[in-house]
Design an enzyme around this catalytic site. Structure first.
Site, mmCIF file in Angstrom:
data_model
loop_
_atom_site.group_PDB
_atom_site.id
_atom_site.type_symbol
_atom_site.label_atom_id
_atom_site.label_comp_id
_atom_site.label_asym_id
_atom_site.label_seq_id
_atom_site.Cartn_x
_atom_site.Cartn_y
_atom_site.Cartn_z
ATOM 1 N N HIS A 184 -21.346 17.000 -4.444
ATOM 2 C CA HIS A 184 -22.753 17.276 -4.763
ATOM 3 C C HIS A 184 -23.707 16.309 -4.087
ATOM 4 O O HIS A 184 -24.840 16.134 -4.534
ATOM 5 C CB HIS A 184 -22.963 17.264 -6.281
ATOM 6 C CG HIS A 184 -22.396 18.467 -6.960
ATOM 7 N ND1 HIS A 184 -22.207 18.544 -8.330
ATOM 8 C CD2 HIS A 184 -21.974 19.657 -6.461
ATOM 9 C CE1 HIS A 184 -21.690 19.721 -8.636
ATOM 10 N NE2 HIS A 184 -21.541 20.415 -7.521
ATOM 11 N N GLY A 242 17.475 -11.085 1.873
ATOM 12 C CA GLY A 242 18.797 -11.686 2.006
ATOM 13 C C GLY A 242 19.176 -11.884 3.461
ATOM 14 O O GLY A 242 18.600 -11.278 4.364
ATOM 15 N N SER A 243 20.125 -12.752 3.670
ATOM 16 C CA SER A 243 20.720 -12.966 4.990
ATOM 17 C C SER A 243 22.120 -13.496 4.740
ATOM 18 O O SER A 243 22.396 -14.069 3.686
ATOM 19 C CB SER A 243 19.902 -13.971 5.806
ATOM 20 O OG SER A 243 19.902 -15.234 5.162
ATOM 21 N N ASP A 301 -23.251 8.156 -6.703
ATOM 22 C CA ASP A 301 -23.150 6.716 -6.444
ATOM 23 C C ASP A 301 -22.036 6.416 -5.441
ATOM 24 O O ASP A 301 -21.352 7.319 -4.949
ATOM 25 C CB ASP A 301 -22.892 5.969 -7.757
ATOM 26 C CG ASP A 301 -21.621 6.458 -8.441
ATOM 27 O OD1 ASP A 301 -20.527 6.186 -7.923
ATOM 28 O OD2 ASP A 301 -21.718 7.135 -9.488
ATOM 29 N N GLY A 333 14.661 -19.088 4.658
ATOM 30 C CA GLY A 333 13.846 -17.877 4.723
ATOM 31 C C GLY A 333 13.895 -17.077 3.434
ATOM 32 O O GLY A 333 12.873 -16.570 2.960
#
Length: 503
Positions: free
Chosen positions: A151, A305-306, A113, A419
């Site tokens: 198979h 972070g900033s 399948d 941000g």
């Protein structure tokens, strides 16, 4: 018995996933979750046609050959049946959906399948499909996954391996498959799921590996434990000298026999490095796989972070904090994602690079850096749409987001960074674990305050939120962050039961 614990399996296989050395081998048991038939059910009607009983046969390969022999050697009816049985639409498959979400690049299957393909597609991944030796001469560009249909595939009937004739010629028609699987069994860690280890071609490969390799690689298989307790209870509670008692005696004896046989099979598989992990119910399998997925996701950490001003922190102490955090995460085998945002990103990356150099490992496995997309190369011209896409992508690919500091100048005024607050919103939207280091102030402190108001929704932080908010010693604060991460990675089981209940 010779099985191993679920805890050891989860720990070791997740490590293989992280190291990109994990592989999957899927048998018919996996596809049954989506309503596909197993070998026995596939051949049931055909067995009746040749006056045999599939429930009395253990050699299903011979049974398929007998049917073909009765059709003058023609496989047409058999292949038509396979096409009918394996061509229905995709049905949700929890174990495979979870596996496909992980960075596993190699899938082998004996199934006809397309369950694996559909689950990979749902993750927006590209795959390179191998169903015959001729496929090995080409490689699909930009593929994320390679799928080997050992198979054959129901959509290509001539590729199907099912009869004794097919197996007899397998080593001449599938030599490249054999070579590839042999090599990968020596270099990757396989998880066998829904596989019975009855295929003679596969067993021959295992035997050849054992003959040439002194130390076989460790692999795992998930298997339902055969348990006699229920039938034993019924048998003992049934009145003597009744037909029901006699019937239960046969069932009980058969169960004891199968238990003993399973014990021998488990021990035999260990010869080839295949360790059995028992489950008491097949419903446990998606839970185990989900635990691996969670552990792998939480190994990937985004630093948000900033900082234009370190507030109560000296620049020196802040740099030590972030550098030691980057170094500590790498030493614990975590993967760091970050942008080179002023005041945080470069310091974290510096510590991370130091640890990566000491470990002498591939940098890309431990560190991802994405800079914001610019227009015309100018820092004050940021492509807003591309920026959002980049930020979403970074958050989606991790399991934990750590918030440090978080301030910026707006109209000349130092304020909480918009941000960083946006990263917090994205982390909530994508259900990520959030670790706000409130002691660093600004956005991190603001986020911590919001979390404390709803701490029951962030119960993994209850033990740590106070220290995260007040600790000012860089070493102690880094240790607290690392403790929090370890706690998150270890407490998952109860949560997963909500999604995959056993009852």
């Amino acid at each position: 018995m010779d099985d191993i614990s679920k805890e050891i399996f989860i720990r070791d296989y997740e490590k293989a996933v992280f190291q990109e050395s994990a592989a999957i081998f899927a048998g018919a048991g996996l596809s049954q979750n989506s309503g596909f038939v197993n070998w026995k059910e596939l051949l049931r009607e055909l067995a009746r046609e040749i006056k045999l009983d599939v429930d009395k046969e253990s050699d299903l390969i011979s049974l398929a050959q007998y049917f073909v022999n009765g059709r003058s050697g023609s496989k047409h009816e058999l292949l038509t049946l396979i096409l009918q049985k394996f061509s229905h639409n995709y049905v949700k498959n929890d174990p495979m959906d979870i596996l496909a979400s992980m960075p596993i690049k190699t899938y082998w299957t004996t199934n006809y399948d397309n369950i694996i393909e559909k689950c990979i597609e749902k993750q927006n991944k590209e795959y390179d499909l191998k169903i015959s030796d001729s496929n090995f001469s080409t490689t699909k560009e930009n593929s994320d996954v390679t799928i080997y249909k050992f198979h054959g595939d129901s959509r290509n009937p001539e590729s199907i391996v099912l009869t004794k004739d097919d197996y007899s010629s397998f080593h001449s028609t599938h030599q490249l498959f054999i070579n590839a699987l042999t090599g990968q069994l020596l270099t990757k860690t396989f998880l066998f799921i829904g596989y019975s280890f009855n295929d003679p071609d596969f067993l021959q490969i295992l035997s050849s590996i054992r003959a040439i390799a002194k130390n076989v690689r460790t692999h795992y298989c998930l298997t339902k434990r055969i348990d006699s307790s229920e039938i034993e209870k019924k048998y003992l509670n049934t009145p003597d000298n009744t037909s029901e008692k006699k019937k239960l005696k046969v069932e009980y004896d058969n169960c004891l026999y199968e238990m003993e046989k399973q014990r021998h099979i488990v021990k035999d598989l260990k010869r080839f490095g295949i360790n059995t992990v028992f489950v008491d119910d097949h419903k446990e399998i998606p839970i185990l796989i989900a635990q691996i997925q969670k552990k792998n996701a939480t190994r990937r950490i985004f630093i948000a972070g900033s900082c234009r001003d370190y507030g109560a922190w000296t620049e020196h102490d802040a740099a030590i904090l972030m550098s030691k955090l980057g170094e500590g995460l790498i030493k614990k085998d975590y993967h760091i994602s970050t942008g080179l945002i002023e005041g945080v990103g470069p310091q974290v990356v510096s510590g991370a690079l130091h640890a990566i150099a000491e470990k002498n490992v591939d940098l890309s496995k431990y560190l991802s850096i994405k800079t914001l997309p610019l227009i015309k190369g100018k820092a004050d011209h940021i492509d807003t749409e591309a920026k959002k896409m980049y930020q979403d992508d970074m958050i989606k690919k991790v399991g934990i987001v750590i918030f440090l500091f978080g301030n910026n100048f707006y109209d000349g005024q130092l304020q909480v960074s918009k941000g960083v607050l946006g990263d917090y919103s994205r982390a909530l939207e994508h259900n990520k674990y959030i670790i706000p280091v409130g002691a660093t102030g600004y956005a991190a402190k603001f986020i911590s305050g919001k979390i404390e108001l709803n701490i029951n929704n962030f119960h993994y932080l209850k033990k740590f939120i106070s220290r995260l908010n007040t600790e000012t010693d860089p070493d102690m604060l880094v240790n607290t962050i690392l403790e929090t991460i370890e706690y998150i990675r270890d407490f998952e089981y109860d949560n997963l039961l909500e999604f995959f209940p056993l009852s």
